[in-house]
Design an enzyme around this catalytic site. Structure first.
Site, PDB file in Angstrom:
ATOM      1  N   ASP A 151       3.494  -4.662  -5.668  1.00 42.19           N
ATOM      2  CA  ASP A 151       3.838  -6.010  -5.190  1.00 42.19           C
ATOM      3  C   ASP A 151       5.345  -6.156  -5.006  1.00 42.19           C
ATOM      4  OD1 ASP A 151       1.298  -7.011  -5.009  1.00 42.19           O
ATOM      5  OD2 ASP A 151       1.329  -8.067  -6.938  1.00 42.19           O
ATOM      6  N   GLU A 210       0.834  -1.214   0.000  1.00 44.31           N
ATOM      7  CA  GLU A 210       0.000   0.000   0.000  1.00 44.31           C
ATOM      8  C   GLU A 210       0.868   1.263   0.000  1.00 44.31           C
ATOM      9  OE1 GLU A 210      -2.916  -0.415  -0.824  1.00 44.31           O
ATOM     10  OE2 GLU A 210      -3.192  -2.525  -0.290  1.00 44.31           O
TER      11      GLU A 210
HETATM   12 ZN    ZN Z   1      -2.724  -2.578  -4.643  1.00 48.78          ZN
END
Ligand code: ZN
Length: 616
Positions: free
Chosen positions: A520, A455
């Site tokens: 990611d 995030e």
């Molecule tokens: Zn995301």
């Protein structure tokens, strides 16, 4: 039970869960996803669902808890908000009452809105029809048809709320479904749903056919004028219009689309700024509407509204919708009623349910305008929709609160807000396998740690990088930094566009998933770094997971991999690849770990093994 016993129980349960779904006969250096998740589908067979994954497993557990809370009888101790939520749930569960009313509530509402031409036949009054007026009326029921409209933080001044306009979503999940020759079956199912719906509302398929063919034809034209997602990622490249004038009387009226660019705002009306994310689309839309008969435009607007309401009616309507869902997504049956109703109430009154869930007091006044009737589900839904539409427009008179959350507590997910530059972790995700205070830290860093890293990294992905620390659209990097960023992003585009998903025969859309792939990769990297730092500062791990023979670093990566275990029907996978922002979970694991030297070190992966390529 003592705390120690309790912790042992938590650790044993986690070890059991991890052992169950992994396939240790697979070489982790060849296919880590198979190693981590290889037996997931045996343990959790898909059966008649469209998809299943770690997040859905947790959601199910959460829904059980929410069900119990909602089913507790209303007492004098209950706050006003709690009573509202319980009443809404009760109304949704009263299938007998819903059945006895049949389609009458919907028909009443349609007449109030000026009538759906296909039902009215020749009696429909074409003269009185005005598409902007109907579109705006439907917007008041929180339906975004032909245009998507909402109030949010201004991209160039993130402390102000501003009206925003964008292209809409369509009645099938993406534009390809309307355009691709191979998608005929999906369009047939869609047409079938239209005709069945008309029949339920009292018009035979023969009579409805021509009108509905025109509706589908019109929607195909809409699909053609939508800008593909790939071309929408660079915000500053989008054609902007600085302002629009909007008439505010006595509630929000629609912008006048045809005259906005030439005419100055009239003196009597308040001037407002509007952000338009899809100017090209809106120009083409106006032309398309001019070339289409009023009857078809009205039929289309009403159809999309009716389609959204089918779930709120009796069994026959829900069955018709389910037939469509099955062909489209592969789910063979409807979820149990209580599940539908729990997610409905949690989706609409998330703060109320969340306050029950985390046992915290919720201010009584916040939902004062809501008044539900436990034997009138359909009208409860309609009131709820109106409430949401009003609430979003109420924001216009308020500054953006930089601390207010845009998600509610009982949700298994995590978010980043680019306008507030804020990360959010609802209570629903703060549980095993993501996090538990009794876990060895490797599991927490590999679980919630990676999610937090993900995030945060959204603030620096191909979208987030265009916003500064205050959430304003502005280039705050040097040109050189931007150019280096795109060199690396290109490498990631190459990598992910090579992944092919067997069940669909399609390759991942590396452009649409770029932001998530960046988050990611960066998220894993920073969580691993943070874990190493924690070990250094705290003298290493003291807790061990029973029944396993892995190092703590290996556990970090294993928990990360298992967070992404999933199984999808081929149909659900197709939608995910076509319109999803995320890569399929298997490649979220393989893509990131094969870029991670730390992973290969932890598992001693030989050079050139699949998970340890030279080019990272
Ligand atoms: Zn995301």
């Amino acid at each position: 039970m003592s705390t120690l016993d309790h912790n042992d129980m938590i650790l044993n349960a986690q070890a059991e869960r991890m052992l169950q779904v992994m396939n240790s006969s697979v070489d982790p250096c060849e296919n880590f996803y198979e190693y981590a998740c290889g037996r997931w589908s045996e343990v959790y067979p898909l059966e008649d669902k469209a998809l299943d994954n770690t997040f859905d497993r947790l959601r199910e557990g959460l829904d059980e808890v929410l069900k119990q809370l909602l089913e507790e009888p209303i007492t004098s101790e209950d706050s006003r908000s709690t009573i509202i939520a319980k009443t809404l749930y009760k109304g949704c569960m009263d299938e007998e009452k819903i059945e006895s009313l049949g389609v009458t509530p919907l028909k009443t509402l349609l007449s109030q809105l000026g009538g759906w031409p296909v039902l009215e036949g020749e009696a429909w009054n074409e003269e009185a029809f005005d598409w902007v007026e109907l579109m705006a009326k439907l917007r008041k029921y929180n339906n975004d048809i032909l245009l998507s409209e909402w109030v949010g933080a201004d991209v160039t001044n993130s402390s102000n709320h501003i009206i925003q306009l964008d292209q809409p979503i369509l009645g099938l999940p993406g534009r390809e479904y309307f355009m691709s020759a191979g998608d005929q079956d999906y369009r047939m199912a869609y047409m079938e749903l239209m005709l069945k719906t008309c029949e339920l509302l009292g018009v035979s398929p023969e009579k409805a056919l021509q009108d509905m063919i025109n509706v589908l034809q019109f929607e195909k034209q809409l699909a053609k004028i939508l800008t593909p997602a790939e071309e929408r990622r660079n915000l500053s490249a989008i054609d902007w219009i600085k302002y629009f004038h909007i008439i505010m009387s006595p509630s929000l009226s629609p912008p006048s689309l045809t005259s906005s660019e030439s005419s100055a705002p009239s003196k009597e009306t308040e001037e407002r700024y509007v952000i338009v994310f899809a100017m090209k689309y809106i120009r083409k839309l106006v032309t398309l509407i001019q070339e289409t008969s009023k009857r078809t435009v009205s039929n289309y607007l009403m159809w999309r509204f009716v389609k959204n309401r089918m779930n709120n009616l009796g069994k026959a309507s829900q069955d018709a919708k389910q037939d469509f869902i099955q062909i489209l997504f592969g789910s063979k049956s409807q979820p149990e009623r209580w599940l539908t109703c729990v997610s409905y109430v949690n989706g609409n009154l998330g703060y109320v349910l969340g306050s029950l869930f985390v046992k915290k007091y919720y201010p009584q006044t916040s939902k004062k305008d809501l008044d539900f009737n436990e034997s009138d589900h359909f009208w409860n839904v309609i009131k709820m929709l109106q409430f949401h539409a009003l609430s979003t427009h109420d924001l216009l008179s308020k500054p953006v609160s930089r601390i207010e959350w845009t998600t509610t507590p009982a949700v298994v997910n995590a978010y980043y807000s680019r306008s507030k530059n804020m990360i959010m972790f609802p209570a629903g995700i703060l549980q095993p396998p993501f996090y538990h205070p009794a876990f060895p830290r490797c599991l927490n860093f590999g679980g919630i740690g990676v999610v937090i890293g993900h995030e945060i990294s959204h603030g620096f992905d191909d979208n987030g990088r265009q916003f500064d620390e205050f959430g304003n659209l502005q280039q705050w990097w040097t040109d050189e930094d931007v150019s280096h960023f795109y060199d690396r992003a290109t490498c990631m585009l190459d990598q992910y566009s090579n992944y092919k998903v067997t069940s669909t025969g399609l390759k991942i859309n590396a452009v649409n998933t770029l932001g998530e792939n960046i988050a990611d990769n960066a998220g894993l990297k920073i969580a691993y770094k943070a874990y190493q730092k924690w070990k250094l500062l705290n003298g290493g791990e003291t807790i061990h997971l029973p029944r396993f023979n892995l190092t703590h670093d290996q556990f970090f990566f294993l928990n990360f991999g298992q967070i992404w275990c999933e199984v999808n029907s081929p149909e659900a996978m197709l939608t995910k690849i076509r319109v999803g922002q995320h890569s399929p979970n298997k490649y979220r694991v393989i893509g990131t770990l094969s870029n991670s030297k730390e992973f290969s070190d932890a598992f001693n992966c030989p050079e050139k093994s699949t998970m340890n390529p030279k080019e990272k």
